[in-house]
Write a protein that holds these residues in place. Structure first.
Motif, PDB file in Angstrom:
ATOM      1  N   MET A 199      43.690  55.182  17.176  1.00 16.05           N
ATOM      2  CA  MET A 199      43.765  53.953  17.979  1.00 16.05           C
ATOM      3  C   MET A 199      42.713  54.011  19.073  1.00 16.05           C
ATOM      4  N   SER A 200      41.842  52.995  19.146  1.00 10.55           N
ATOM      5  CA  SER A 200      40.781  52.965  20.155  1.00 10.55           C
ATOM      6  C   SER A 200      41.361  52.677  21.530  1.00 10.55           C
ATOM      7  N   PRO A 201      40.687  53.134  22.586  1.00 12.80           N
ATOM      8  CA  PRO A 201      41.160  52.818  23.937  1.00 12.80           C
ATOM      9  C   PRO A 201      41.188  51.308  24.158  1.00 12.80           C
ATOM     10  N   VAL A 202      42.239  50.828  24.790  1.00 20.41           N
ATOM     11  CA  VAL A 202      42.369  49.397  25.023  1.00 20.41           C
ATOM     12  C   VAL A 202      41.860  49.057  26.410  1.00 20.41           C
ATOM     13  N   ARG A 203      41.271  47.875  26.523  1.00 20.41           N
ATOM     14  CA  ARG A 203      40.834  47.359  27.812  1.00 20.41           C
ATOM     15  C   ARG A 203      41.670  46.129  28.129  1.00 20.41           C
ATOM     16  N   ILE A 204      42.303  46.140  29.303  1.00 21.48           N
ATOM     17  CA  ILE A 204      43.224  45.081  29.700  1.00 21.48           C
ATOM     18  C   ILE A 204      42.567  44.207  30.761  1.00 21.48           C
ATOM     19  N   GLY A 205      42.583  42.900  30.529  1.00 22.57           N
ATOM     20  CA  GLY A 205      42.009  41.964  31.487  1.00 22.57           C
ATOM     21  C   GLY A 205      43.024  40.958  31.973  1.00 22.57           C
ATOM     22  N   VAL A 206      42.675  40.253  33.029  1.00 19.09           N
ATOM     23  CA  VAL A 206      43.575  39.298  33.662  1.00 19.09           C
ATOM     24  C   VAL A 206      42.778  38.098  34.149  1.00 19.09           C
ATOM     25  N   THR A 207      43.431  36.950  34.189  1.00 17.81           N
ATOM     26  CA  THR A 207      42.793  35.802  34.823  1.00 17.81           C
ATOM     27  C   THR A 207      42.585  36.111  36.307  1.00 17.81           C
ATOM     28  N   PRO A 208      41.464  35.713  36.884  1.00 17.65           N
ATOM     29  CA  PRO A 208      41.204  36.052  38.289  1.00 17.65           C
ATOM     30  C   PRO A 208      42.144  35.319  39.225  1.00 17.65           C
ATOM     31  N   PRO A 209      42.553  35.967  40.302  1.00 18.84           N
ATOM     32  CA  PRO A 209      43.352  35.253  41.307  1.00 18.84           C
ATOM     33  C   PRO A 209      42.537  34.133  41.916  1.00 18.84           C
ATOM     34  N   ALA A 210      43.222  33.108  42.399  1.00 19.70           N
ATOM     35  CA  ALA A 210      42.532  31.921  42.915  1.00 19.70           C
ATOM     36  C   ALA A 210      41.518  32.277  43.996  1.00 19.70           C
ATOM     37  N   GLY A 211      41.829  33.245  44.827  1.00 17.32           N
ATOM     38  CA  GLY A 211      40.915  33.605  45.906  1.00 17.32           C
ATOM     39  C   GLY A 211      39.614  34.197  45.450  1.00 17.32           C
ATOM     40  N   ALA A 212      39.524  34.560  44.167  1.00 19.47           N
ATOM     41  CA  ALA A 212      38.274  35.131  43.653  1.00 19.47           C
ATOM     42  C   ALA A 212      37.244  34.067  43.321  1.00 19.47           C
ATOM     43  N   LEU A 213      37.648  32.796  43.274  1.00 21.33           N
ATOM     44  CA  LEU A 213      36.748  31.739  42.853  1.00 21.33           C
ATOM     45  C   LEU A 213      36.516  30.672  43.908  1.00 21.33           C
ATOM     46  N   SER A 214      37.129  30.826  45.066  1.00 22.79           N
ATOM     47  CA  SER A 214      36.937  29.835  46.119  1.00 22.79           C
ATOM     48  C   SER A 214      37.041  30.516  47.466  1.00 22.79           C
ATOM     49  N   GLY A 215      36.536  29.839  48.483  1.00 19.79           N
ATOM     50  CA  GLY A 215      36.611  30.403  49.818  1.00 19.79           C
ATOM     51  C   GLY A 215      35.362  31.181  50.192  1.00 19.79           C
ATOM     52  N   PRO A 216      35.358  31.801  51.363  1.00 22.47           N
ATOM     53  CA  PRO A 216      34.188  32.539  51.833  1.00 22.47           C
ATOM     54  C   PRO A 216      33.870  33.713  50.920  1.00 22.47           C
ATOM     55  N   PRO A 217      32.604  34.097  50.801  1.00 19.40           N
ATOM     56  CA  PRO A 217      32.222  35.215  49.929  1.00 19.40           C
ATOM     57  C   PRO A 217      32.982  36.498  50.216  1.00 19.40           C
ATOM     58  N   ALA A 218      33.219  36.800  51.488  1.00 19.53           N
ATOM     59  CA  ALA A 218      33.909  38.051  51.815  1.00 19.53           C
ATOM     60  C   ALA A 218      35.325  38.064  51.243  1.00 19.53           C
ATOM     61  N   ALA A 219      36.001  36.912  51.293  1.00 21.99           N
ATOM     62  CA  ALA A 219      37.356  36.832  50.748  1.00 21.99           C
ATOM     63  C   ALA A 219      37.334  36.953  49.231  1.00 21.99           C
ATOM     64  N   ARG A 220      36.315  36.410  48.589  1.00 21.88           N
ATOM     65  CA  ARG A 220      36.204  36.499  47.137  1.00 21.88           C
ATOM     66  C   ARG A 220      35.943  37.936  46.711  1.00 21.88           C
ATOM     67  N   VAL A 221      35.084  38.616  47.460  1.00 28.50           N
ATOM     68  CA  VAL A 221      34.817  40.035  47.175  1.00 28.50           C
ATOM     69  C   VAL A 221      36.102  40.842  47.311  1.00 28.50           C
ATOM     70  N   SER A 222      36.867  40.567  48.339  1.00 26.60           N
ATOM     71  CA  SER A 222      38.116  41.290  48.574  1.00 26.60           C
ATOM     72  C   SER A 222      39.106  41.042  47.451  1.00 26.60           C
ATOM     73  N   ALA A 223      39.208  39.801  46.981  1.00 26.28           N
ATOM     74  CA  ALA A 223      40.146  39.475  45.906  1.00 26.28           C
ATOM     75  C   ALA A 223      39.781  40.202  44.618  1.00 26.28           C
ATOM     76  N   LEU A 224      38.498  40.259  44.309  1.00 26.27           N
ATOM     77  CA  LEU A 224      38.072  40.955  43.092  1.00 26.27           C
ATOM     78  C   LEU A 224      38.233  42.461  43.236  1.00 26.27           C
ATOM     79  N   ALA A 225      37.995  42.974  44.439  1.00 28.95           N
ATOM     80  CA  ALA A 225      38.182  44.418  44.660  1.00 28.95           C
ATOM     81  C   ALA A 225      39.636  44.812  44.442  1.00 28.95           C
ATOM     82  N   ALA A 226      40.562  43.930  44.818  1.00 28.07           N
ATOM     83  CA  ALA A 226      41.981  44.221  44.626  1.00 28.07           C
ATOM     84  C   ALA A 226      42.312  44.332  43.138  1.00 28.07           C
ATOM     85  N   VAL A 227      41.685  43.501  42.312  1.00 32.38           N
ATOM     86  CA  VAL A 227      41.909  43.576  40.866  1.00 32.38           C
ATOM     87  C   VAL A 227      41.355  44.890  40.320  1.00 32.38           C
TER      88      VAL A 227
END
Length: 297
Positions: free
Chosen positions: A1-29
């Motif tokens: 069985m190959s290693p699985v990669r799990i993904g998720v839809t981005p939280p809303a804060g990752a696509l709107s708002g100030p750049p710093a907040a978007r960076v923080s939201a993606l870092a949390a993921v």
């Protein structure tokens, strides 16, 4: 069985708002241990809703480093030369981050017809566009006179050093044939493990190695009843369809129960899992998907 990669839809804060907040939201993921993000694509779905998959991929790549799966891009609604340019630019700025899922759509026929496309031809149109997209991203100069597209010595410069993988979505026999001809793998949705196995066996990719994925809504909650209610409400809100026909192919419950649901697919060769979580809130959804990822590893 190959290693699985799990993904998720981005939280809303990752696509709107100030750049710093978007960076923080993606870092949390990323910090949660999730492998990639996935975004949908609709031009004008169910009365006007939607997001542009490639545009969102560019937004996410600009502020984060997680890979991005577009699932699935409605290629039939666009011209392949313009799409090749978008992908080449994405690869130039964020090489290796993009995986492109392509499907024919059609759940809302008005979305197709309002884009000037005959809904009955969207499969053939996707096939022709995929073949052209492959050639353009490979750096070819393309002259073509087909059923839907005509190109005269068209090229994309610079072409990507490594074009992104293309996964083909859909459950029909035509989608499986499309995967074998044009895809680097199949992106399944709403199929049982048995049907997944039979579909993969039917895909003829020649000598090319194929990498398959699975894309699902998932309900999370302290018990199965609350988890079911959350995912049923979320899916009805988007598709305006009752949940019951999708229930046996939609996981819900605790992270342990969702992981148990997914294991048979992994044993059959699924390497990429995209989960759209329906939970108490966005943070709870990210945490639940991260727990599923940890359990499956």
């Amino acid at each position: 069985m190959s290693p699985v990669r799990i993904g998720v839809t981005p939280p809303a804060g990752a696509l709107s708002g100030p750049p710093a907040a978007r960076v923080s939201a993606l870092a949390a993921v990323a910090d949660a241990g999730i492998d990639h993000l996935f975004v949908a694509d609709h031009v004008s779905f169910q009365g006007g809703h939607g997001t542009d998959g490639l545009l969102q991929a560019g937004q996410l790549a600009a502020v984060g480093e997680l890979p991005i799966v577009v699932g699935v891009y409605l290629l039939a609604l666009r011209h392949p030369l313009a799409v090749a340019r978008q992908i080449a630019d994405l690869e130039s700025s964020s090489p290796g981050q993009l995986v492109l899922g392509v499907g024919v759509g059609g759940e809302d026929r008005s979305e197709v017809t309002n884009c000037g496309v005959d809904a009955t031809t969207r499969g053939r149109r996707t096939d022709e566009a995929l073949a052209l997209l492959r050639r353009l991203l490979a750096g070819e100069r393309v002259t073509h006179d087909g059923e839907f597209f005509a190109l005269d010595a068209a090229a994309i410069r610079p072409a990507p050093a490594t074009p992104p993988p293309i996964l083909v979505g859909g459950r029909s026999d035509a989608a499986l044939r499309r995967t074998g001809r044009h895809g680097d793998g199949w992106l399944a949705a709403w199929v049982t493990p048995d049907r997944f196995a039979r579909s993969v066996a039917a895909i003829d990719g020649g000598d090319r190695p194929l990498r398959h994925g699975l894309q699902l809504w998932a309900g999370f909650g302290p018990d199965r009843d609350s988890a079911r209610e959350r995912v049923a409400r979320g899916m009805y809100g988007f598709y305006r369809l009752p949940f019951e026909p999708f229930e046996r192919t939609t996981p819900y419950g605790t992270p342990e129960e969702v992981a148990d649901f997914l294991r048979p697919y992994l044993e059959l060769g699924v390497e990429i899992v995209n989960l759209h979580p329906c939970a108490g809130d966005a943070a709870e959804g990210i945490e639940a998907v991260a727990e599923v990822a940890a359990l499956l590893r």
